[in-house]
Design a protein around this motif. Structure first.
Motif, short mmCIF file in Angstrom:
data_model
loop_
_atom_site.label_atom_id
_atom_site.label_comp_id
_atom_site.label_asym_id
_atom_site.label_seq_id
_atom_site.Cartn_x
_atom_site.Cartn_y
_atom_site.Cartn_z
N VAL A 33 6.92 45.30 29.45
CA VAL A 33 6.98 46.11 28.49
C VAL A 33 5.71 46.98 28.29
N PRO A 34 5.54 48.09 28.59
CA PRO A 34 4.35 48.86 28.30
C PRO A 34 3.86 48.39 26.89
N ASN A 35 2.33 48.64 26.81
CA ASN A 35 1.73 48.42 25.56
C ASN A 35 2.33 47.28 24.78
N ARG A 77 9.65 44.28 35.37
CA ARG A 77 8.63 45.04 34.86
C ARG A 77 8.23 44.85 33.60
N ARG A 114 -0.41 42.10 28.03
CA ARG A 114 -1.47 42.24 29.21
C ARG A 114 -0.43 42.36 30.43
N THR A 115 -0.64 43.62 31.17
CA THR A 115 0.16 43.62 32.21
C THR A 115 -0.26 43.14 33.50
N ARG A 173 1.10 39.86 35.53
CA ARG A 173 2.44 39.82 36.07
C ARG A 173 2.66 38.83 37.40
#
Length: 91
Positions: A64-66, A62, A69-70, A73
């Protein structure tokens, strides 16, 4: 690749295809004085990734938030390239 067992062991997975992809490369060298005093080299290389490359570089953790850009992935670019220009001057 002929054997993918070491890749599978290093990545802790059982999914790694043997097809890395296609490599396209071109190089050119120019010596304007017909000596080794001035050499101009130009090169270009490209990789069209295969399934093995996608298996190796897909992200399974997963993000890392923020942090980044997710939405990318697990995706791999369809065309990877590099280019170079080198000038060698010898006295």
């Amino acid at each position: 690749m002929v054997e993918t067992d070491t890749i599978k062991t290093a990545l802790l997975t059982d999914k790694a295809d043997a097809e890395i992809g296609g490599d396209l490369s071109l190089g050119f060298q120019y010596r304007p004085l017909l000596t080794d005093n001035v050499i101009i080299s130009v090169g270009f290389g490209a990789l069209i990734p295969g399934q093995g490359f996608r298996d190796i570089y897909q992200t399974s953790t997963r993000p890392v938030p923020n942090f980044q850009r997710t939405d990318l992935r697990g995706q791999v670019d369809d065309f990877l390239y590099s280019a170079l220009v080198a000038i060698t001057l010898t006295y």
